[in-house]
Design an enzyme around this catalytic site. Sequence first.
Site, PDB file in Angstrom:
ATOM      1  N   GLY A   1      -2.738  -5.880  -0.387  1.00 38.83           N
ATOM      2  CA  GLY A   1      -4.067  -6.494  -0.515  1.00 38.83           C
ATOM      3  C   GLY A   1      -4.004  -7.985  -0.311  1.00 38.83           C
ATOM      4  N   ASN A   2      -5.071  -8.689  -0.662  1.00 34.89           N
ATOM      5  CA  ASN A   2      -5.077 -10.149  -0.590  1.00 34.89           C
ATOM      6  C   ASN A   2      -5.950 -10.705  -1.714  1.00 34.89           C
ATOM      7  OD1 ASN A   2      -7.920 -10.604   0.453  1.00 34.89           O
ATOM      8  ND2 ASN A   2      -7.113  -9.274   2.064  1.00 34.89           N
ATOM      9  N   TYR A   3      -6.006 -12.028  -1.824  1.00 38.32           N
ATOM     10  CA  TYR A   3      -6.633 -12.668  -2.988  1.00 38.32           C
ATOM     11  C   TYR A   3      -8.135 -12.911  -2.856  1.00 38.32           C
ATOM     12  CZ  TYR A   3      -1.971 -13.451  -4.853  1.00 38.32           C
ATOM     13  OH  TYR A   3      -0.714 -13.281  -5.362  1.00 38.32           O
TER      14      TYR A   3
END
Length: 228
Positions: free
Chosen positions: A35-37
């Site tokens: 995923g990412n932030y």
Amino acid sequence: TISKLLAPEISLEGKKILVTAGPTHENIDPVRFIGNYSTGKMGFAIAEAFLQAGAEVHLVTGPVALPDIEHVHMVRVNSAVEMLDACTQLFPEMDAAVMSAAVADYRPAEVATEKIKKKTEELHIHLVKNPDILATLGSLKNKEQVLVGFALETENELENAKEKLNRKNLDLIVLNSMRDAGAGFGHDTNKITLIDEKEARELPLKSKKDVAKDILFTIAGLLKIKNN
Ligand code: C5P
């Protein structure tokens, strides 16, 4: 508030808008993902702004901590492929689409059915490219529809954004600055440059709420041009 009193009233009643927001999660096994932030704040602010202007808003969001927005049609998805499905289904009915999701570029080629055990010193996960949702909608777009993408560039910002505008068949690119403190992932403020066929407009650092309004005004203008 004063800013509300000063803002020119704009009505998008009868217009249908698709917004994407948040990250995507690409499953590795039943308990892990890539995923990412992205927090989804920018996309949710855009959805809220269009709702305030009277539009029918469809918000397709990846996994975020933000609550549903009342009166917005919420579609919660996990992965890029799920987001693509939701967007391609909705898009033909829409007047405009704003793609602010931070879609993962790659996903694991296979999702393990059981939790992967730590048996070996090294583990290799084979990744394959995800579909480009924005480019897909660009290829489906009709003459009346307005399609807006985001870009985050670290070099040749304007040039690359312009190239993306043409390649993905977009009407507007919202260029996020990487150079400015207080802009981008997780912040409540953002600094953007709005780029269309004709011009690039660099805006000052603003709250994501005010940035959403700038984007809305620009889209309202583009809708007017295309539908007159
Ligand atoms: O090509 P790039 O990833 O820089 O483009 C960013 C824009 O494309 C954003 O608007 C993002 O929401 C959209 N995008 C997408 N699907 C992808 C990758 C990016 O819709 N797989």
